[in-house]
Design a protein around this motif. Structure first.
Motif, PDB file in Angstrom:
ATOM      1  N   UNK A 185       0.808  -1.210   0.000  1.00 50.05           N
ATOM      2  CA  UNK A 185       0.000   0.000   0.000  1.00 50.05           C
ATOM      3  C   UNK A 185       0.838   1.255   0.000  1.00 50.05           C
ATOM      4  N   UNK A 186       0.165   2.378  -0.096  1.00 50.65           N
ATOM      5  CA  UNK A 186       0.777   3.703  -0.029  1.00 50.65           C
ATOM      6  C   UNK A 186       0.088   4.470   1.085  1.00 50.65           C
ATOM      7  N   UNK A 187       0.876   5.121   1.941  1.00 47.50           N
ATOM      8  CA  UNK A 187       0.285   5.878   3.042  1.00 47.50           C
ATOM      9  C   UNK A 187       0.554   7.366   2.885  1.00 47.50           C
ATOM     10  N   UNK A 188      -0.529   8.142   2.906  1.00 44.41           N
ATOM     11  CA  UNK A 188      -0.453   9.598   2.961  1.00 44.41           C
ATOM     12  C   UNK A 188      -0.504  10.002   4.427  1.00 44.41           C
ATOM     13  N   UNK A 189       0.078  11.155   4.769  1.00 47.97           N
ATOM     14  CA  UNK A 189       0.095  11.536   6.182  1.00 47.97           C
ATOM     15  C   UNK A 189      -0.643  12.854   6.411  1.00 47.97           C
ATOM     16  N   UNK A 190      -0.381  13.468   7.544  1.00 44.96           N
ATOM     17  CA  UNK A 190      -1.098  14.696   7.895  1.00 44.96           C
ATOM     18  C   UNK A 190      -0.725  15.873   6.997  1.00 44.96           C
ATOM     19  N   UNK A 221      -8.344   6.654  -7.486  1.00 45.98           N
ATOM     20  CA  UNK A 221      -8.727   6.049  -8.759  1.00 45.98           C
ATOM     21  C   UNK A 221      -7.500   5.641  -9.566  1.00 45.98           C
ATOM     22  N   UNK A 222      -6.469   6.471  -9.537  1.00 50.02           N
ATOM     23  CA  UNK A 222      -5.236   6.203 -10.279  1.00 50.02           C
ATOM     24  C   UNK A 222      -4.562   4.935  -9.751  1.00 50.02           C
ATOM     25  N   UNK A 223      -4.495   4.809  -8.438  1.00 52.46           N
ATOM     26  CA  UNK A 223      -3.875   3.635  -7.825  1.00 52.46           C
ATOM     27  C   UNK A 223      -4.660   2.373  -8.141  1.00 52.46           C
ATOM     28  N   UNK A 224      -5.962   2.443  -7.978  1.00 49.65           N
ATOM     29  CA  UNK A 224      -6.791   1.249  -8.178  1.00 49.65           C
ATOM     30  C   UNK A 224      -6.808   0.800  -9.642  1.00 49.65           C
ATOM     31  N   UNK A 225      -6.659   1.761 -10.564  1.00 51.16           N
ATOM     32  CA  UNK A 225      -6.595   1.398 -11.978  1.00 51.16           C
ATOM     33  C   UNK A 225      -5.323   0.608 -12.286  1.00 51.16           C
ATOM     34  N   UNK A 226      -4.245   0.921 -11.553  1.00 52.82           N
ATOM     35  CA  UNK A 226      -2.980   0.221 -11.754  1.00 52.82           C
ATOM     36  C   UNK A 226      -2.901  -1.076 -10.961  1.00 52.82           C
ATOM     37  N   UNK A 227      -3.459  -1.050  -9.735  1.00 48.59           N
ATOM     38  CA  UNK A 227      -3.401  -2.220  -8.860  1.00 48.59           C
ATOM     39  C   UNK A 227      -4.584  -2.172  -7.888  1.00 48.59           C
ATOM     40  N   UNK A 228      -5.667  -2.867  -8.202  1.00 52.21           N
ATOM     41  CA  UNK A 228      -6.873  -2.810  -7.358  1.00 52.21           C
ATOM     42  C   UNK A 228      -6.657  -3.301  -5.936  1.00 52.21           C
ATOM     43  N   UNK A 229      -5.616  -4.113  -5.735  1.00 51.89           N
ATOM     44  CA  UNK A 229      -5.375  -4.679  -4.403  1.00 51.89           C
ATOM     45  C   UNK A 229      -4.521  -3.787  -3.516  1.00 51.89           C
ATOM     46  N   UNK A 230      -3.941  -2.731  -4.074  1.00 55.44           N
ATOM     47  CA  UNK A 230      -3.072  -1.859  -3.285  1.00 55.44           C
ATOM     48  C   UNK A 230      -3.906  -0.998  -2.339  1.00 55.44           C
ATOM     49  N   UNK A 231      -3.468  -0.913  -1.090  1.00 59.87           N
ATOM     50  CA  UNK A 231      -4.190  -0.156  -0.065  1.00 59.87           C
ATOM     51  C   UNK A 231      -3.747   1.307  -0.078  1.00 59.87           C
ATOM     52  N   UNK A 232      -4.705   2.215  -0.100  1.00 59.46           N
ATOM     53  CA  UNK A 232      -4.407   3.635   0.098  1.00 59.46           C
ATOM     54  C   UNK A 232      -4.721   3.963   1.548  1.00 59.46           C
ATOM     55  N   UNK A 233      -3.667   4.144   2.332  1.00 61.56           N
ATOM     56  CA  UNK A 233      -3.788   4.400   3.764  1.00 61.56           C
ATOM     57  C   UNK A 233      -3.562   5.885   4.041  1.00 61.56           C
ATOM     58  N   UNK A 234      -4.119   6.347   5.144  1.00 62.85           N
ATOM     59  CA  UNK A 234      -3.959   7.742   5.555  1.00 62.85           C
ATOM     60  C   UNK A 234      -3.644   7.783   7.036  1.00 62.85           C
TER      61      UNK A 234
END
Length: 218
Positions: A63-68, A92-105
């Motif tokens: 996954x990819x994590x965004x922060x504060x 949307x960009x991440x899921x189009x490339x890899x639907x299983x990748x987690x977008x964390x915050x």
């Protein structure tokens, strides 16, 4: 979206930067002049998505994590809508490339994040554009941790996505004591929540630390 004022991206693209009503672009952070990218600027969007593409080249990522800092200080005005739109695009960009990748915050508690940084993260969670939330609860005592969790928005978020509490273990260059963190972990676990341990590391210390260790041994 935050950059040092001296960053080449900021220097080469002054039109990408947000400006306050008084004409200032800089906000000091621990004595370092910082500037902020405009989330509504088309070239900023392209720049962010290009960074995402670079990250996605690493095939082992979960996954990819965004922060504060995925936010806009209120001094620049109301950019809540623009930031929400950009978050949608990134998801949307991440899921189009890899639907299983987690977008964390890993945001600050909700009311502070929304009022001070235009970061309406509970809305993002409800809209399905954030897959995981680890709320930063950087406090000195277990009591403060418990009190902050109660009003952080994490329990609401847990109805939609996996959640956790981010605890601050200190600065890598400073001595670390385990007991205070153990007590904070126990407080978090007693509320049925998971946790992640965060440490702040100033990147140049990676290069300086080995030399300091050698010096201490002499």
């Amino acid at each position: 979206l935050r950059l040092p004022q001296s960053d080449p991206v900021a220097q080469k693209n002054p039109d990408w930067l947000l400006t306050m009503a008084n004409g200032e672009q800089v906000i000091e952070n621990h004595g370092i002049p910082m500037v902020w990218l405009d989330p509504s600027h088309p070239e900023v969007k392209a720049y962010i998505l290009a960074h995402v593409d670079d990250i996605l080249k690493e095939k082992s990522l979960a996954g990819i994590q965004l922060d504060d800092h995925w936010g806009v200080p209120r001094q620049f005005g109301n950019y809540q809508g623009a930031l929400t739109a950009l978050t949608h695009e990134v998801h949307q960009h991440i899921k189009a490339k890899n639907p299983d990748l987690v977008l964390s915050l890993s945001p600050n508690p909700y009311q502070f994040a929304r009022s001070q940084y235009n970061q309406d993260w509970l809305s993002w969670v409800k809209q399905g554009v954030i897959d995981e939330v680890v709320v930063q609860v950087y406090r000195a005592t277990p009591g403060e941790v418990q009190q902050t969790i109660a009003g952080s928005g994490i329990h609401t978020a847990s109805r939609y996505v996996p959640v956790g509490v981010g605890l601050f273990t200190g600065f890598k260059a400073k001595p670390f004591t385990l007991q205070p963190i153990q007590e904070q972990i126990k407080t978090v676990e007693n509320q049925g929540l998971g946790y992640a341990l965060f440490v702040w590391e100033y990147l140049p210390l990676r290069y300086v630390a080995p030399h300091l260790a050698t010096f201490r041994q002499k």
